[in-house]
Structure formats: structure tokens, C-alpha cells
Design a protein around this motif. Structure first.
Motif, PDB file in Angstrom:
ATOM      1  N   ASP A  90       0.860  -1.191   0.000  1.00  0.00           N
ATOM      2  CA  ASP A  90       0.000   0.000   0.000  1.00  0.00           C
ATOM      3  C   ASP A  90       0.895   1.240   0.000  1.00  0.00           C
ATOM      4  O   ASP A  90       1.597   1.503   0.975  1.00  0.00           O
ATOM      5  N   PHE A  91       0.872   1.992  -1.114  1.00  0.00           N
ATOM      6  CA  PHE A  91       1.746   3.156  -1.229  1.00  0.00           C
ATOM      7  C   PHE A  91       1.189   4.116  -2.273  1.00  0.00           C
ATOM      8  O   PHE A  91       0.385   3.733  -3.119  1.00  0.00           O
ATOM      9  N   ASP A  92       1.608   5.378  -2.187  1.00  0.00           N
ATOM     10  CA  ASP A  92       1.245   6.379  -3.179  1.00  0.00           C
ATOM     11  C   ASP A  92       2.414   6.532  -4.147  1.00  0.00           C
ATOM     12  O   ASP A  92       3.575   6.587  -3.744  1.00  0.00           O
ATOM     13  N   LEU A  93       2.062   6.610  -5.428  1.00  0.00           N
ATOM     14  CA  LEU A  93       3.052   6.651  -6.491  1.00  0.00           C
ATOM     15  C   LEU A  93       2.857   7.923  -7.305  1.00  0.00           C
ATOM     16  O   LEU A  93       1.737   8.284  -7.636  1.00  0.00           O
ATOM     17  N   TYR A  94       3.955   8.606  -7.608  1.00  0.00           N
ATOM     18  CA  TYR A  94       3.943   9.796  -8.462  1.00  0.00           C
ATOM     19  C   TYR A  94       4.388   9.386  -9.854  1.00  0.00           C
ATOM     20  O   TYR A  94       5.411   8.709 -10.018  1.00  0.00           O
ATOM     21  N   PHE A  95       3.606   9.769 -10.885  1.00  0.00           N
ATOM     22  CA  PHE A  95       3.948   9.514 -12.287  1.00  0.00           C
ATOM     23  C   PHE A  95       4.088  10.849 -13.003  1.00  0.00           C
ATOM     24  O   PHE A  95       3.227  11.715 -12.860  1.00  0.00           O
ATOM     25  N   ALA A  96       5.123  11.018 -13.810  1.00  0.00           N
ATOM     26  CA  ALA A  96       5.225  12.137 -14.740  1.00  0.00           C
ATOM     27  C   ALA A  96       5.109  11.529 -16.136  1.00  0.00           C
ATOM     28  O   ALA A  96       5.897  10.662 -16.513  1.00  0.00           O
ATOM     29  N   LEU A  97       4.089  11.956 -16.874  1.00  0.00           N
ATOM     30  CA  LEU A  97       3.802  11.385 -18.190  1.00  0.00           C
ATOM     31  C   LEU A  97       4.199  12.360 -19.283  1.00  0.00           C
ATOM     32  O   LEU A  97       3.840  13.533 -19.243  1.00  0.00           O
ATOM     33  N   ALA A  98       4.936  11.877 -20.278  1.00  0.00           N
ATOM     34  CA  ALA A  98       5.321  12.660 -21.451  1.00  0.00           C
ATOM     35  C   ALA A  98       4.340  12.294 -22.569  1.00  0.00           C
ATOM     36  O   ALA A  98       4.520  11.289 -23.246  1.00  0.00           O
ATOM     37  N   LEU A  99       3.306  13.090 -22.735  1.00  0.00           N
ATOM     38  CA  LEU A  99       2.232  12.777 -23.677  1.00  0.00           C
ATOM     39  C   LEU A  99       2.513  13.383 -25.049  1.00  0.00           C
ATOM     40  O   LEU A  99       3.009  14.503 -25.156  1.00  0.00           O
ATOM     41  N   LEU A 101       0.417  14.370 -27.649  1.00  0.00           N
ATOM     42  CA  LEU A 101      -0.470  15.365 -28.258  1.00  0.00           C
ATOM     43  C   LEU A 101      -0.908  16.480 -27.312  1.00  0.00           C
ATOM     44  O   LEU A 101      -1.722  17.312 -27.684  1.00  0.00           O
ATOM     45  N   MET A 102      -0.404  16.481 -26.100  1.00  0.00           N
ATOM     46  CA  MET A 102      -0.765  17.529 -25.144  1.00  0.00           C
ATOM     47  C   MET A 102       0.398  17.744 -24.192  1.00  0.00           C
ATOM     48  O   MET A 102       1.377  17.009 -24.246  1.00  0.00           O
ATOM     49  N   ALA A 103       0.255  18.737 -23.352  1.00  0.00           N
ATOM     50  CA  ALA A 103       1.316  19.031 -22.395  1.00  0.00           C
ATOM     51  C   ALA A 103       1.524  17.837 -21.462  1.00  0.00           C
ATOM     52  O   ALA A 103       0.602  17.068 -21.209  1.00  0.00           O
ATOM     53  N   ASP A 104       2.751  17.699 -20.982  1.00  0.00           N
ATOM     54  CA  ASP A 104       3.050  16.637 -20.033  1.00  0.00           C
ATOM     55  C   ASP A 104       2.116  16.743 -18.828  1.00  0.00           C
ATOM     56  O   ASP A 104       1.663  17.834 -18.469  1.00  0.00           O
ATOM     57  N   ARG A 105       1.825  15.618 -18.227  1.00  0.00           N
ATOM     58  CA  ARG A 105       0.934  15.562 -17.065  1.00  0.00           C
ATOM     59  C   ARG A 105       1.626  14.800 -15.955  1.00  0.00           C
ATOM     60  O   ARG A 105       2.457  13.933 -16.188  1.00  0.00           O
ATOM     61  N   ASP A 106       1.238  15.119 -14.726  1.00  0.00           N
ATOM     62  CA  ASP A 106       1.685  14.291 -13.619  1.00  0.00           C
ATOM     63  C   ASP A 106       0.471  13.817 -12.837  1.00  0.00           C
ATOM     64  O   ASP A 106      -0.577  14.456 -12.823  1.00  0.00           O
ATOM     65  N   VAL A 107       0.625  12.657 -12.231  1.00  0.00           N
ATOM     66  CA  VAL A 107      -0.471  11.956 -11.570  1.00  0.00           C
ATOM     67  C   VAL A 107       0.044  11.380 -10.263  1.00  0.00           C
ATOM     68  O   VAL A 107       1.177  10.894 -10.202  1.00  0.00           O
ATOM     69  N   VAL A 108      -0.786  11.419  -9.243  1.00  0.00           N
ATOM     70  CA  VAL A 108      -0.504  10.697  -8.005  1.00  0.00           C
ATOM     71  C   VAL A 108      -1.592   9.644  -7.857  1.00  0.00           C
ATOM     72  O   VAL A 108      -2.781   9.950  -7.962  1.00  0.00           O
ATOM     73  N   ALA A 109      -1.186   8.403  -7.641  1.00  0.00           N
ATOM     74  CA  ALA A 109      -2.143   7.305  -7.496  1.00  0.00           C
ATOM     75  C   ALA A 109      -1.804   6.500  -6.260  1.00  0.00           C
ATOM     76  O   ALA A 109      -0.630   6.279  -5.959  1.00  0.00           O
ATOM     77  N   ASN A 110      -2.847   6.077  -5.553  1.00  0.00           N
ATOM     78  CA  ASN A 110      -2.654   5.123  -4.466  1.00  0.00           C
ATOM     79  C   ASN A 110      -2.602   3.737  -5.108  1.00  0.00           C
ATOM     80  O   ASN A 110      -3.449   3.396  -5.931  1.00  0.00           O
ATOM     81  N   VAL A 111      -1.600   2.961  -4.759  1.00  0.00           N
ATOM     82  CA  VAL A 111      -1.434   1.615  -5.309  1.00  0.00           C
ATOM     83  C   VAL A 111      -1.592   0.619  -4.166  1.00  0.00           C
ATOM     84  O   VAL A 111      -0.977   0.770  -3.108  1.00  0.00           O
TER      85      VAL A 111
END
Length: 127
Positions: A90-99, A101-111
Motif C-alpha cells: 500500500d503506497f502512493d506513487l507519483y507519475f510524470a507522463l510525457a504525452l 499530443l498535449m502538455a506533459d501531465r503528472d499523476v498521483v495514485a494510491n497503489v
């Protein structure tokens, strides 16, 4: 090698459990089935991928336990790190996405990992 069911439930938002819509099959291949459903009160969809892999269960658990390699699982992921560990499963994960067709996005998800050796099921739930 035994065949092990792997289920990944990817959810962008936590939907109220009683309001969850049924899963709808979006795509099916010989190796994987992709399902989707709407999230109540949001334009975001929840996704689930279910696949059957010819792999030893312990090998699957080793792969799922390598949090430092999660970026390898996701296309267009340029960075991924644990920001809040609560336990090994059980942990929270930070993702930085290089997309593309749009600006890069970042996401935090509980895993949350569910590893059931007796049933041969390994599940990673991202919310």
C-alpha cells in the motif's frame, strides 16, 4: 511454469462503491481483456485490464514488488517514484507522463497490491 492471472485495475478517481457502473468490455485479444466504466460525478473513466500470463507466480510477485521499475510498465512515463509508503502493498506513487499530443501531465495514485498465492491471483489497484 504455472499460468497466473494478473488483474490491473487502473482508476483515476475513487468512485463510491455503491454507485459503480458495470464493467464494459472495450477490447479483447488472445492475451488480454480491457474493460471500462464511467466514474460517478466525473468525465474520467475507470479502466481494468485482465490477462493470463504463462509465468511462475513467484516471478510475477517479484516483478510487482519492484516499485523502482514501475515506470517500465507504463508507456510515456518519464518518471515514477513512491512518495508515500504505508506498507509493501500500500503506497502512493507519483507519475510524470510525457504525452505526445498535449502538455506533459503528472499523476498521483494510491497503489494497493493483492497477492494471493493460493488462488494464483496478483492484482495491482491504482486509484
Amino acid at each position: 511454469m504455472s499460468r497466473t492471472w494478473i488483474s490491473l485495475l487502473l482508476a483515476a478517481l475513487l468512485a463510491p462503491p455503491l454507485a459503480a457502473a458495470p464493467w464494459r468490455l472495450v477490447k479483447e485479444t488472445a492475451a488480454c481483456r480491457i474493460y471500462s466504466r464511467p466514474v460517478a460525478g466525473s468525465d474520467v473513466k475507470e479502466w481494468q485490464a485482465v490477462g493470463l500470463f504463462n509465468a511462475d507466480f513467484d516471478a510475477v510477485v517479484r516483478v510487482m514488488s519492484r516499485r523502482d521499475r514501475y515506470a517500465d510498465w507504463f508507456g510515456m512515463c518519464r518518471e515514477c517514484c513512491v512518495i508515500q509508503p504505508r506498507s509493501e502493498t500500500d503506497f502512493d506513487l507519483y507519475f510524470a507522463l510525457a504525452l505526445p499530443l498535449m502538455a506533459d501531465r503528472d499523476v498521483v495514485a494510491n497503489v494497493r497490491l493483492e497477492l494471493d498465492g493460493s488462488g494464483g491471483v496478483a492484482r495491482a489497484t491504482f486509484r
